[in-house]
Design a protein around this motif. Structure first.
Motif, PDB file in Angstrom:
ATOM      1  N   LYS A  28     -88.358  79.972  24.769  1.00 34.48           N
ATOM      2  CA  LYS A  28     -89.545  80.762  25.028  1.00 34.48           C
ATOM      3  C   LYS A  28     -89.567  81.954  24.066  1.00 34.48           C
ATOM      4  O   LYS A  28     -88.587  82.248  23.411  1.00 34.48           O
ATOM      5  N   GLY A  29     -90.714  82.621  24.036  1.00 33.87           N
ATOM      6  CA  GLY A  29     -90.801  83.832  23.234  1.00 33.87           C
ATOM      7  C   GLY A  29     -91.699  83.706  22.022  1.00 33.87           C
ATOM      8  O   GLY A  29     -91.787  84.638  21.229  1.00 33.87           O
ATOM      9  N   SER A  89    -100.961  81.034  25.853  1.00 31.47           N
ATOM     10  CA  SER A  89    -102.241  80.340  25.988  1.00 31.47           C
ATOM     11  C   SER A  89    -102.257  79.336  27.135  1.00 31.47           C
ATOM     12  O   SER A  89    -103.342  78.937  27.588  1.00 31.47           O
ATOM     13  N   THR A  90    -101.091  78.895  27.607  1.00 30.87           N
ATOM     14  CA  THR A  90    -101.052  78.007  28.772  1.00 30.87           C
ATOM     15  C   THR A  90    -101.078  78.845  30.051  1.00 30.87           C
ATOM     16  O   THR A  90    -101.837  78.538  30.992  1.00 30.87           O
ATOM     17  N   LYS A 126     -94.659  69.967  23.616  1.00 27.92           N
ATOM     18  CA  LYS A 126     -93.511  70.872  23.787  1.00 27.92           C
ATOM     19  C   LYS A 126     -92.231  70.127  24.200  1.00 27.92           C
ATOM     20  O   LYS A 126     -91.162  70.731  24.242  1.00 27.92           O
ATOM     21  N   ASP A 169     -92.115  77.133  24.638  1.00 24.71           N
ATOM     22  CA  ASP A 169     -92.314  76.622  23.275  1.00 24.71           C
ATOM     23  C   ASP A 169     -91.624  75.276  23.078  1.00 24.71           C
ATOM     24  O   ASP A 169     -92.090  74.443  22.302  1.00 24.71           O
TER      25      ASP A 169
HETATM   26  C1  5RP Z   1     -94.513  83.878  25.261  1.00 26.37           C
HETATM   27  C2  5RP Z   1     -93.968  82.558  25.655  1.00 26.37           C
HETATM   28  C3  5RP Z   1     -94.949  81.462  25.886  1.00 26.37           C
HETATM   29  O1  5RP Z   1     -94.764  80.979  27.163  1.00 26.37           O
HETATM   30  C4  5RP Z   1     -94.699  80.389  24.884  1.00 26.37           C
HETATM   31  O2  5RP Z   1     -94.769  80.960  23.597  1.00 26.37           O
HETATM   32  C5  5RP Z   1     -95.730  79.276  25.010  1.00 26.37           C
HETATM   33  O3  5RP Z   1     -96.973  79.757  24.621  1.00 26.37           O
HETATM   34  P1  5RP Z   1     -98.286  78.871  24.702  1.00 26.37           P
HETATM   35  O4  5RP Z   1     -98.526  78.556  26.130  1.00 26.37           O
HETATM   36  O5  5RP Z   1     -99.340  79.762  24.086  1.00 26.37           O
HETATM   37  O6  5RP Z   1     -98.056  77.629  23.871  1.00 26.37           O
HETATM   38  O7  5RP Z   1     -92.804  82.348  25.792  1.00 26.37           O
HETATM   39  O8  5RP Z   1     -93.473  84.777  24.954  1.00 26.37           O
END
Ligand code: 5RP
Length: 221
Positions: A94-95, A27-28, A121, A84
């Motif tokens: 991440k992930g 989402s970022t 984060k 994350d």
């Molecule tokens: C996806 C990722 C994303 O970068 C991580 O989960 C952060 O997500 P968001 O920007 O939605 O908080 O590693 O596999």
């Protein structure tokens, strides 16, 4: 969300004409891809590779030229991706979106990786967020036992009633380790388990972390 958008848009300022750009997932990263699309419409000339089917589709819809890996003659100049968790020395988990393998392949192929996050984060030590580990379906029950042997509580990620499948057709084991004191060591231990494809620890890979704060400020670490 505003904090994610302001971090993402600052990162996009680092993209210059002629660059090959890695597009993150989540989402970022969404806001970064939107902004890149807007700059491409204004005349920015770049080529891009995406870290997920979803990000690639979004980029194509916005008119961002996507190239296959076969056309990559050198390193990716800059990858912009979310995370994350980010610790005090910019190691990452991440992930959360399940794209960790493609994200790590693209990040490793990049001269620079800019990580974009909102302030929630930032952590002192990694590990409150369960570590995503991509495992092949074959023998996953055994792989999970090996993971438990490393001291975590793994849970195979679900999507509704079905197991979540990555873009590579694999499962994700979300592994609650608690505080991770030696991320580099753990990354290697995990990847030494047969059946583990990769894990969401990104150690010393971020060149810069851009943070969107609740008060509207943007910081660069
Ligand atoms: C996806 C990722 C994303 O970068 C991580 O989960 C952060 O997500 P968001 O920007 O939605 O908080 O590693 O596999």
């Amino acid at each position: 969300m505003e904090t994610k958008r302001i971090a993402a848009e600052r990162a996009v300022e680092y993209i210059e004409d002629g660059m090959v750009v890695g597009l993150g997932t989540g989402s970022t990263a969404y806001w970064a891809i939107q902004k890149i699309g807007a700059r491409v419409k204004e005349g920015l000339r770049i080529k891009a590779l995406a870290t997920s089917i979803e990000s690639e589709a979004m980029a194509e819809a916005l008119g961002i030229p996507i190239i296959p890996f076969a056309e990559l003659s050198g390193p990716i100049d800059l990858t912009i991706d979310g995370a994350d968790e980010v610790d005090s020395i910019s190691n990452l988990i991440k992930g959360g979106g399940g794209a960790l393998l493609r994200e790590k392949i693209v990040a490793k192929a990049s001269d620079r990786m800019i990580v974009i996050v909102d302030q929630s984060k930032l952590v002192t030590h990694l590990g409150d967020f369960p570590l995503p580990v991509e495992v092949v379906p074959f023998g996953n029950e055994l792989t999970v036992r090996h993971l438990i042997g490393l001291g975590c509580e793994p849970v195979i990620r679900m999507k509704g009633e079905e197991r979540f499948l990555t873009d590579n057709g694999n499962y994700i084991a979300d592994c609650a380790f608690g505080r991770i004191m030696e991320p580099g060591r753990l990354e290697m231990q995990l990847n030494g388990i047969p059946g583990v494809v990769d894990n969401g620890l990104f150690v010393q890979m971020a060149s810069k972390v851009i943070v969107g704060y609740d008060n509207g400020e943007v910081g660069e670490l």
